[in-house]
Design an enzyme around this catalytic site. Structure first.
Site, PDB file in Angstrom:
ATOM      1  N   HIS A  54       0.780  -0.984  -0.006  1.00 59.63           N
ATOM      2  CA  HIS A  54      -0.241  -0.132   0.197  1.00 59.63           C
ATOM      3  C   HIS A  54       0.548   0.765   0.100  1.00 59.63           C
ATOM      4  O   HIS A  54       2.311   1.088  -0.350  1.00 59.63           O
ATOM      5  CB  HIS A  54      -1.239  -0.236   1.392  1.00 59.63           C
ATOM      6  CG  HIS A  54      -0.408  -0.178   2.765  1.00 59.63           C
ATOM      7  ND1 HIS A  54       0.529  -1.374   2.998  1.00 59.63           N
ATOM      8  CD2 HIS A  54      -0.514   0.540   3.578  1.00 59.63           C
ATOM      9  CE1 HIS A  54       0.388  -1.217   4.489  1.00 59.63           C
ATOM     10  NE2 HIS A  54       0.128   0.171   4.812  1.00 59.63           N
ATOM     11  N   HIS A  56       1.677   3.946   1.769  1.00 62.42           N
ATOM     12  CA  HIS A  56       2.122   4.692   3.197  1.00 62.42           C
ATOM     13  C   HIS A  56       3.384   5.361   2.771  1.00 62.42           C
ATOM     14  O   HIS A  56       3.974   3.937   2.679  1.00 62.42           O
ATOM     15  CB  HIS A  56       1.506   3.768   4.246  1.00 62.42           C
ATOM     16  CG  HIS A  56      -0.240   4.243   4.573  1.00 62.42           C
ATOM     17  ND1 HIS A  56      -0.524   3.147   5.418  1.00 62.42           N
ATOM     18  CD2 HIS A  56      -0.481   5.191   4.225  1.00 62.42           C
ATOM     19  CE1 HIS A  56      -2.146   3.466   5.349  1.00 62.42           C
ATOM     20  NE2 HIS A  56      -2.169   5.390   4.753  1.00 62.42           N
ATOM     21  N   ASP A  58       5.310   4.654   4.537  1.00 59.58           N
ATOM     22  CA  ASP A  58       6.176   3.660   5.766  1.00 59.58           C
ATOM     23  C   ASP A  58       6.787   2.245   5.036  1.00 59.58           C
ATOM     24  O   ASP A  58       7.532   1.469   6.002  1.00 59.58           O
ATOM     25  CB  ASP A  58       5.943   3.108   7.370  1.00 59.58           C
ATOM     26  CG  ASP A  58       4.788   2.533   7.747  1.00 59.58           C
ATOM     27  OD1 ASP A  58       3.566   3.206   6.432  1.00 59.58           O
ATOM     28  OD2 ASP A  58       4.747   2.411   8.766  1.00 59.58           O
ATOM     29  N   HIS A  59       6.136   1.995   3.765  1.00 60.03           N
ATOM     30  CA  HIS A  59       5.830   0.656   3.157  1.00 60.03           C
ATOM     31  C   HIS A  59       6.233   1.003   1.873  1.00 60.03           C
ATOM     32  O   HIS A  59       7.086   0.014   1.267  1.00 60.03           O
ATOM     33  CB  HIS A  59       4.219  -0.039   2.897  1.00 60.03           C
ATOM     34  CG  HIS A  59       4.078  -0.332   4.617  1.00 60.03           C
ATOM     35  ND1 HIS A  59       4.141  -1.406   4.631  1.00 60.03           N
ATOM     36  CD2 HIS A  59       3.230   0.012   5.497  1.00 60.03           C
ATOM     37  CE1 HIS A  59       3.956  -1.859   5.762  1.00 60.03           C
ATOM     38  NE2 HIS A  59       3.406  -0.616   6.272  1.00 60.03           N
ATOM     39  N   HIS A 110      -7.016  -0.842   5.683  1.00 58.88           N
ATOM     40  CA  HIS A 110      -6.520  -0.175   5.535  1.00 58.88           C
ATOM     41  C   HIS A 110      -6.071   1.181   4.759  1.00 58.88           C
ATOM     42  O   HIS A 110      -6.503   1.936   5.135  1.00 58.88           O
ATOM     43  CB  HIS A 110      -5.033  -0.886   5.951  1.00 58.88           C
ATOM     44  CG  HIS A 110      -4.141  -0.270   6.515  1.00 58.88           C
ATOM     45  ND1 HIS A 110      -4.085  -0.107   7.936  1.00 58.88           N
ATOM     46  CD2 HIS A 110      -2.656   0.003   6.262  1.00 58.88           C
ATOM     47  CE1 HIS A 110      -3.241   0.848   8.388  1.00 58.88           C
ATOM     48  NE2 HIS A 110      -2.753   0.663   7.650  1.00 58.88           N
ATOM     49  N   ASP A 134      -0.374  -4.433   6.178  1.00 63.54           N
ATOM     50  CA  ASP A 134      -1.468  -3.943   6.990  1.00 63.54           C
ATOM     51  C   ASP A 134      -2.605  -4.283   6.888  1.00 63.54           C
ATOM     52  O   ASP A 134      -3.596  -4.062   7.856  1.00 63.54           O
ATOM     53  CB  ASP A 134      -1.164  -2.244   7.542  1.00 63.54           C
ATOM     54  CG  ASP A 134       0.449  -2.175   7.888  1.00 63.54           C
ATOM     55  OD1 ASP A 134       1.074  -2.829   8.046  1.00 63.54           O
ATOM     56  OD2 ASP A 134      -0.166  -0.505   7.842  1.00 63.54           O
ATOM     57  N   HIS A 173       4.286  -5.058  10.301  1.00 61.56           N
ATOM     58  CA  HIS A 173       4.553  -4.751  11.373  1.00 61.56           C
ATOM     59  C   HIS A 173       4.987  -5.571  12.834  1.00 61.56           C
ATOM     60  O   HIS A 173       4.381  -6.550  12.416  1.00 61.56           O
ATOM     61  CB  HIS A 173       4.162  -3.414  11.926  1.00 61.56           C
ATOM     62  CG  HIS A 173       3.704  -2.033  10.765  1.00 61.56           C
ATOM     63  ND1 HIS A 173       4.475  -0.837  11.286  1.00 61.56           N
ATOM     64  CD2 HIS A 173       2.563  -1.730  10.086  1.00 61.56           C
ATOM     65  CE1 HIS A 173       3.832   0.072  10.374  1.00 61.56           C
ATOM     66  NE2 HIS A 173       3.373  -0.137   9.385  1.00 61.56           N
TER      67      HIS A 173
END
Length: 282
Positions: A54, A56, A58-59, A110, A134, A173
């Site tokens: 996805h 975001h 942090d990905h 998400h 996530d 995570h």
């Protein structure tokens, strides 16, 4: 097929999946290029593609830099917000990287464009792998930022929950201890939760990852996969699975919220080594 688990940022995982015969590799959620490049060099592999679950940061934060470093690099995902995207994939689409087979599993909730990746090798005795981003965590599930409980129910029960039970789950995570503390609140008599929590705490103390789990294990202790179990329904006061899920997620969102997290940009700067020169001067 070899999976390298790479811890980055505060609690993220990115992965490098290596086809051992050709030494070609596919990265999943390449958030921190510097760290990924270290592993690529150490393993002596050639990066062929990135699979992004996805958009975001942090990905997906490393996609643009890696695309510049590796001309022709293929970047797969289901959301136009993903940086450097070259191939937009759809639910059920299959990809091939040498002997590695990938099935794309669309799991919106998400984020509206979240995609999980199910991987295996034909004629291999090894269990398949699910890179769940996530959507599904060890002992938990993702927050419903851009979706509904109805969508997550479909994701967990019809899409991911029907995969082979020996599937290894590699999530986005490291939040296993927190998830299982909540699971213990939901089912205080569940021995599988108690055993997994004790194991996860020990792994955490030793700074070791708790991934992968297996799908079969998740059905024993993950409350979000146990929606029809009487103790879970009793905890939520609901019996309809979607309402059980909705209540569980709400309760989890308010469960022992962690202390103030570090500034995400500061965490990223540390991972990229940007503070190195400053620290060396002291």
């Amino acid at each position: 097929m070899k999976v390298k688990v790479i811890s980055v940022l505060e609690d993220n995982y990115m992965y490098l999946v290596i086809e051992e015969r050709t030494r070609h590799a596919v990265a999943v959620d390449a958030a921190v290029p510097k760290r990924l490049l270290e592993i690529i060099r150490k393993e002596d592999v050639v990066l062929r593609a990135i699979l992004t679950t996805h958009h975001h940061w942090d990905h997906a934060r490393g996609n643009e830099e890696l695309a510049q470093l590796f001309p022709g690099l293929q970047v797969f995902g289901a959301d136009e917000r993903i940086g450097a995207l070259t191939h937009r994939v759809t639910h059920g689409q299959e990809l091939t990287f040498g002997a590695i087979r990938v099935r794309c599993l669309f799991t919106p909730c998400h984020t509206s464009g979240h995609m999980c990746y199910f991987m295996w090798e034909d004629d291999s005795p090894d269990a398949p792998a699910l890179f769940s981003g996530d959507t599904l965590f060890v002992g938990g599930c993702g927050q419903f930022f851009e979706g509904t409980a109805e969508q997550m129910l479909t994701n967990l029960t019809q899409i991911l929950g029907t995969l082979p039970k020996d599937t290894k789950v590699f999530c986005g995570h490291e939040c296993t201890v927190r998830n299982l503390k909540f699971a213990l609140k939901v089912e205080p008599e569940n021995e599988a939760v108690k055993e997994k929590l004790a194991w996860a705490r020990q792994r955490d103390d030793e700074d070791l990852p708790t991934v992968p789990s297996t799908l079969q294990e998740e059905f024993l202790y993950n409350p979000f996969l146990r929606l029809t179990e009487e103790p879970v329904q009793r905890f939520t006061g609901r019996t309809e699975p979607v309402e059980v899920l909705r209540t569980l997620r709400s309760q989890r969102d308010n469960f022992k919220k962690p202390k103030e997290r570090l500034n995400p940009q500061a965490v990223l700067a540390f991972d990229w080594g940007l503070f190195g020169p400053l620290l060396e001067k002291k």
